[in-house]
Design a protein around this motif. Structure first.
Motif, PDB file in Angstrom:
ATOM      1  N   LEU A 105       0.844  -1.206   0.000  1.00 39.69           N
ATOM      2  CA  LEU A 105       0.000   0.000   0.000  1.00 39.69           C
ATOM      3  C   LEU A 105       0.879   1.256   0.000  1.00 39.69           C
ATOM      4  O   LEU A 105       0.595   2.210  -0.738  1.00 39.69           O
ATOM      5  CB  LEU A 105      -0.946  -0.008   1.206  1.00 39.69           C
ATOM      6  N   VAL A 106       1.937   1.259   0.802  1.00 33.89           N
ATOM      7  CA  VAL A 106       2.853   2.404   0.813  1.00 33.89           C
ATOM      8  C   VAL A 106       3.423   2.630  -0.595  1.00 33.89           C
ATOM      9  O   VAL A 106       3.442   3.757  -1.103  1.00 33.89           O
ATOM     10  CB  VAL A 106       4.001   2.184   1.836  1.00 33.89           C
ATOM     11  N   ARG A 107       3.854   1.545  -1.235  1.00 37.76           N
ATOM     12  CA  ARG A 107       4.434   1.660  -2.578  1.00 37.76           C
ATOM     13  C   ARG A 107       3.405   2.207  -3.566  1.00 37.76           C
ATOM     14  O   ARG A 107       3.707   3.074  -4.387  1.00 37.76           O
ATOM     15  CB  ARG A 107       4.938   0.279  -3.031  1.00 37.76           C
ATOM     16  N   PHE A 108       2.172   1.699  -3.480  1.00 30.90           N
ATOM     17  CA  PHE A 108       1.127   2.198  -4.385  1.00 30.90           C
ATOM     18  C   PHE A 108       0.891   3.691  -4.182  1.00 30.90           C
ATOM     19  O   PHE A 108       0.846   4.459  -5.143  1.00 30.90           O
ATOM     20  CB  PHE A 108      -0.192   1.437  -4.205  1.00 30.90           C
ATOM     21  N   VAL A 109       0.713   4.119  -2.928  1.00 31.29           N
ATOM     22  CA  VAL A 109       0.370   5.535  -2.678  1.00 31.29           C
ATOM     23  C   VAL A 109       1.512   6.440  -3.126  1.00 31.29           C
ATOM     24  O   VAL A 109       1.285   7.500  -3.715  1.00 31.29           O
ATOM     25  CB  VAL A 109      -0.007   5.762  -1.197  1.00 31.29           C
ATOM     26  N   ARG A 110       2.774   6.008  -2.913  1.00 30.64           N
ATOM     27  CA  ARG A 110       3.912   6.791  -3.411  1.00 30.64           C
ATOM     28  C   ARG A 110       3.841   6.961  -4.922  1.00 30.64           C
ATOM     29  O   ARG A 110       4.017   8.051  -5.458  1.00 30.64           O
ATOM     30  CB  ARG A 110       5.226   6.080  -3.061  1.00 30.64           C
ATOM     31  N   THR A 111       3.619   5.832  -5.629  1.00 30.69           N
ATOM     32  CA  THR A 111       3.605   5.872  -7.092  1.00 30.69           C
ATOM     33  C   THR A 111       2.450   6.710  -7.621  1.00 30.69           C
ATOM     34  O   THR A 111       2.617   7.525  -8.537  1.00 30.69           O
ATOM     35  CB  THR A 111       3.499   4.435  -7.650  1.00 30.69           C
ATOM     36  N   TYR A 112       1.280   6.517  -7.041  1.00 27.79           N
ATOM     37  CA  TYR A 112       0.103   7.243  -7.517  1.00 27.79           C
ATOM     38  C   TYR A 112       0.263   8.745  -7.266  1.00 27.79           C
ATOM     39  O   TYR A 112      -0.065   9.570  -8.127  1.00 27.79           O
ATOM     40  CB  TYR A 112      -1.152   6.691  -6.827  1.00 27.79           C
ATOM     41  N   LEU A 113       0.810   9.098  -6.090  1.00 28.88           N
ATOM     42  CA  LEU A 113       1.042  10.509  -5.799  1.00 28.88           C
ATOM     43  C   LEU A 113       2.070  11.103  -6.773  1.00 28.88           C
ATOM     44  O   LEU A 113       1.906  12.243  -7.253  1.00 28.88           O
ATOM     45  CB  LEU A 113       1.499  10.680  -4.342  1.00 28.88           C
ATOM     46  N   THR A 114       3.114  10.335  -7.097  1.00 29.06           N
ATOM     47  CA  THR A 114       4.071  10.783  -8.116  1.00 29.06           C
ATOM     48  C   THR A 114       3.341  11.080  -9.421  1.00 29.06           C
ATOM     49  O   THR A 114       3.623  12.077 -10.097  1.00 29.06           O
ATOM     50  CB  THR A 114       5.148   9.703  -8.356  1.00 29.06           C
ATOM     51  N   GLY A 115       2.410  10.215  -9.786  1.00 31.20           N
ATOM     52  CA  GLY A 115       1.624  10.434 -11.001  1.00 31.20           C
ATOM     53  C   GLY A 115       0.790  11.703 -10.926  1.00 31.20           C
ATOM     54  O   GLY A 115       0.772  12.522 -11.859  1.00 31.20           O
ATOM     55  N   LEU A 116       0.114  11.914  -9.791  1.00 32.41           N
ATOM     56  CA  LEU A 116      -0.721  13.113  -9.634  1.00 32.41           C
ATOM     57  C   LEU A 116       0.134  14.389  -9.708  1.00 32.41           C
ATOM     58  O   LEU A 116      -0.319  15.411 -10.242  1.00 32.41           O
ATOM     59  CB  LEU A 116      -1.454  13.071  -8.280  1.00 32.41           C
ATOM     60  N   PHE A 131      -7.465   7.092 -13.963  1.00 31.92           N
ATOM     61  CA  PHE A 131      -6.611   6.436 -12.967  1.00 31.92           C
ATOM     62  C   PHE A 131      -5.408   5.765 -13.631  1.00 31.92           C
ATOM     63  O   PHE A 131      -4.271   5.932 -13.179  1.00 31.92           O
ATOM     64  CB  PHE A 131      -7.380   5.398 -12.147  1.00 31.92           C
ATOM     65  N   VAL A 132      -5.640   4.997 -14.688  1.00 34.37           N
ATOM     66  CA  VAL A 132      -4.526   4.245 -15.298  1.00 34.37           C
ATOM     67  C   VAL A 132      -3.486   5.217 -15.882  1.00 34.37           C
ATOM     68  O   VAL A 132      -2.287   4.992 -15.752  1.00 34.37           O
ATOM     69  CB  VAL A 132      -5.044   3.245 -16.361  1.00 34.37           C
ATOM     70  N   ARG A 133      -3.958   6.314 -16.486  1.00 28.54           N
ATOM     71  CA  ARG A 133      -3.012   7.331 -16.975  1.00 28.54           C
ATOM     72  C   ARG A 133      -2.133   7.865 -15.846  1.00 28.54           C
ATOM     73  O   ARG A 133      -0.922   7.959 -15.967  1.00 28.54           O
ATOM     74  CB  ARG A 133      -3.774   8.513 -17.585  1.00 28.54           C
ATOM     75  N   THR A 134      -2.793   8.245 -14.724  1.00 33.16           N
ATOM     76  CA  THR A 134      -2.050   8.839 -13.602  1.00 33.16           C
ATOM     77  C   THR A 134      -1.076   7.842 -12.989  1.00 33.16           C
ATOM     78  O   THR A 134       0.085   8.169 -12.706  1.00 33.16           O
ATOM     79  CB  THR A 134      -3.034   9.338 -12.520  1.00 33.16           C
ATOM     80  N   TYR A 135      -1.553   6.619 -12.783  1.00 32.91           N
ATOM     81  CA  TYR A 135      -0.696   5.604 -12.144  1.00 32.91           C
ATOM     82  C   TYR A 135       0.494   5.267 -13.050  1.00 32.91           C
ATOM     83  O   TYR A 135       1.623   5.127 -12.566  1.00 32.91           O
ATOM     84  CB  TYR A 135      -1.530   4.358 -11.831  1.00 32.91           C
ATOM     85  N   LEU A 136       0.249   5.181 -14.356  1.00 34.66           N
ATOM     86  CA  LEU A 136       1.349   4.908 -15.289  1.00 34.66           C
ATOM     87  C   LEU A 136       2.347   6.059 -15.281  1.00 34.66           C
ATOM     88  O   LEU A 136       3.569   5.835 -15.310  1.00 34.66           O
ATOM     89  CB  LEU A 136       0.790   4.656 -16.699  1.00 34.66           C
ATOM     90  N   THR A 137       1.847   7.296 -15.213  1.00 31.75           N
ATOM     91  CA  THR A 137       2.750   8.451 -15.091  1.00 31.75           C
ATOM     92  C   THR A 137       3.633   8.290 -13.855  1.00 31.75           C
ATOM     93  O   THR A 137       4.840   8.565 -13.900  1.00 31.75           O
ATOM     94  CB  THR A 137       1.934   9.759 -14.987  1.00 31.75           C
ATOM     95  N   GLY A 138       3.037   7.827 -12.762  1.00 28.98           N
ATOM     96  CA  GLY A 138       3.807   7.599 -11.540  1.00 28.98           C
ATOM     97  C   GLY A 138       4.864   6.524 -11.724  1.00 28.98           C
ATOM     98  O   GLY A 138       6.020   6.695 -11.325  1.00 28.98           O
ATOM     99  N   LEU A 139       4.488   5.409 -12.356  1.00 26.19           N
ATOM    100  CA  LEU A 139       5.455   4.312 -12.577  1.00 26.19           C
ATOM    101  C   LEU A 139       6.611   4.775 -13.457  1.00 26.19           C
ATOM    102  O   LEU A 139       7.759   4.356 -13.266  1.00 26.19           O
ATOM    103  CB  LEU A 139       4.746   3.120 -13.239  1.00 26.19           C
ATOM    104  N   LEU A 140       6.328   5.640 -14.428  1.00 31.11           N
ATOM    105  CA  LEU A 140       7.365   6.097 -15.363  1.00 31.11           C
ATOM    106  C   LEU A 140       8.234   7.196 -14.761  1.00 31.11           C
ATOM    107  O   LEU A 140       9.292   7.523 -15.315  1.00 31.11           O
ATOM    108  CB  LEU A 140       6.730   6.602 -16.663  1.00 31.11           C
ATOM    109  N   ASN A 141       7.807   7.788 -13.659  1.00 34.77           N
ATOM    110  CA  ASN A 141       8.561   8.906 -13.058  1.00 34.77           C
ATOM    111  C   ASN A 141       9.171   8.556 -11.704  1.00 34.77           C
ATOM    112  O   ASN A 141       9.593   9.448 -10.979  1.00 34.77           O
ATOM    113  CB  ASN A 141       7.657  10.134 -12.921  1.00 34.77           C
ATOM    114  N   GLU A 142       9.168   7.273 -11.367  1.00 29.02           N
ATOM    115  CA  GLU A 142       9.731   6.883 -10.067  1.00 29.02           C
ATOM    116  C   GLU A 142      11.252   6.957 -10.095  1.00 29.02           C
ATOM    117  O   GLU A 142      11.867   6.672 -11.113  1.00 29.02           O
ATOM    118  CB  GLU A 142       9.283   5.465  -9.720  1.00 29.02           C
TER     119      GLU A 142
END
Lengths: 218, 218
Positions: A204-215, B207-218
């Motif tokens: 869950l921590v990993r998900f919230v970090r990644t999703y927030l990075t996306g936002l 959601f998928v756009r935002t989460y993918l943006t997060g995965l690509l910017n980690e």
């Protein structure tokens, strides 16, 4: 039957009714934490608190109302905890994500009720009970929102709501993944690599970090 | 009773058994699409297909096995559709996110079964049925993975798996939010602004756009 009758007479006084009401909620909470919300019936709760089902239904409309009232409490307590933790978090977004994820992961009953509220609980109660629940959830979210905005000034209101909502949906789903059925546990014992996301909090921590990075990078 | 007896005699031939098996799955699929998976009982399926419950249980262990078999099929068909759609997607990550989100949103039964599989279906069947289901899911994912990697060369294997898993969890949760109970529908009629995430497909795409943006910017 004598005891039950005496108990019911006693509970005519308002403070005793209040005690019974609280005892029913406590029993439901204990059983849900032990066996999972989905496995707890009205009869289980009645047996745990030592009442007849019919007497219990003078306090709550249905089994689902009991859990929806617990969900109101969980939302309120989660909000209070999150506000306190967010007050010293930031400006590093990873730190804010960790605080938010942990504020949810700290509450195993909350994680379950996030799933069951729309799925079953909001379906088997009256409009008035759903209205009270939705108002309580909304008030809790409105209280946390300013705390999140202070910790993450770059995030707009809509993105803050998305962060709460998707963290809740992720917590509900990841909780299920981390608490599989006995059959799935047996399969994972044969092949440990097959277990996906076994560590609920870390995932869950990993998900919230990644999703927030996306936002923050949209 | 006469008809049922005749039907059962007929179904002794392997191809007729196969027809019955398929008819049971078809009936369960139709009912789930109309009423929602959670509302469909074994008795409902038996009535729809015109069999006795006891005859139906010669084909499937439980109600849950029926839906788990449907989930296997849904995973396989989703994978085939996603592979075809991903073959012309990219390199713009937003386009890949849209393709992935729509491949899930196109399948309303899949969205429901993503929720119910860990919650109830994997609990009320034998180890062998769960094993077959998990193998089928894994094979489907292993087939889609190369297609996603081709479309998004910057994403590693673990991030690709996270994208699939969290998109599935988001689809399961957002489906519930977009299909609320009659009580919640009544509340939203009083205050339309209270309806959060009413457009399932648009919210999942976002959601998928935002989460993918997060995965690509980690």
């Amino acid at each position: 039957m004598r005891t039950e009758g005496t108990g019911f007479l006693r509970a005519r006084r308002p403070e005793q009714k209040q005690q019974r009401y609280a005892a029913i909620l406590d029993a439901a909470r204990e059983l849900a934490l032990r066996d999972g919300v989905g496995a707890v019936s009205l009869a289980d709760i009645a047996a745990e608190v030592g009442m007849h089902k019919s007497a219990l239904l003078k306090y709550f409309e249905t089994r689902e109302e009991i859990f929806l009232r617990l969900a109101e409490t969980e939302f309120g307590e989660w909000a209070a905890g999150a506000i306190a933790a967010l007050s010293t978090a930031g400006p590093d977004p990873r730190q804010v994500a960790d605080v938010l994820a942990n504020s949810v992961a700290d509450r195993p009953l909350f994680c379950q009720l996030l799933l069951y509220s729309p799925l079953t609980l909001e379906r088997n109660v009256s409009l008035e009970v759903v209205r009270a629940f939705k108002q309580a959830v909304n008030e809790s979210l409105q209280q946390v929102l300013p705390a999140l905005r202070r910790a993450l000034p770059a995030l707009g209101d809509e993105a803050c709501f998305d962060l709460f909502a998707m963290s809740g949906i992720a917590a509900a789903g990841l909780w299920q993944a981390a608490h599989p059925s006995p059959q799935v546990v047996a399969l994972h014992a044969e092949d440990p690599h097959a277990a996906r996301y076994p560590d609920f909090r870390a995932t869950l921590v990993r998900f919230v970090r990644t999703y927030l990075t996306g936002l923050l990078n949209e």
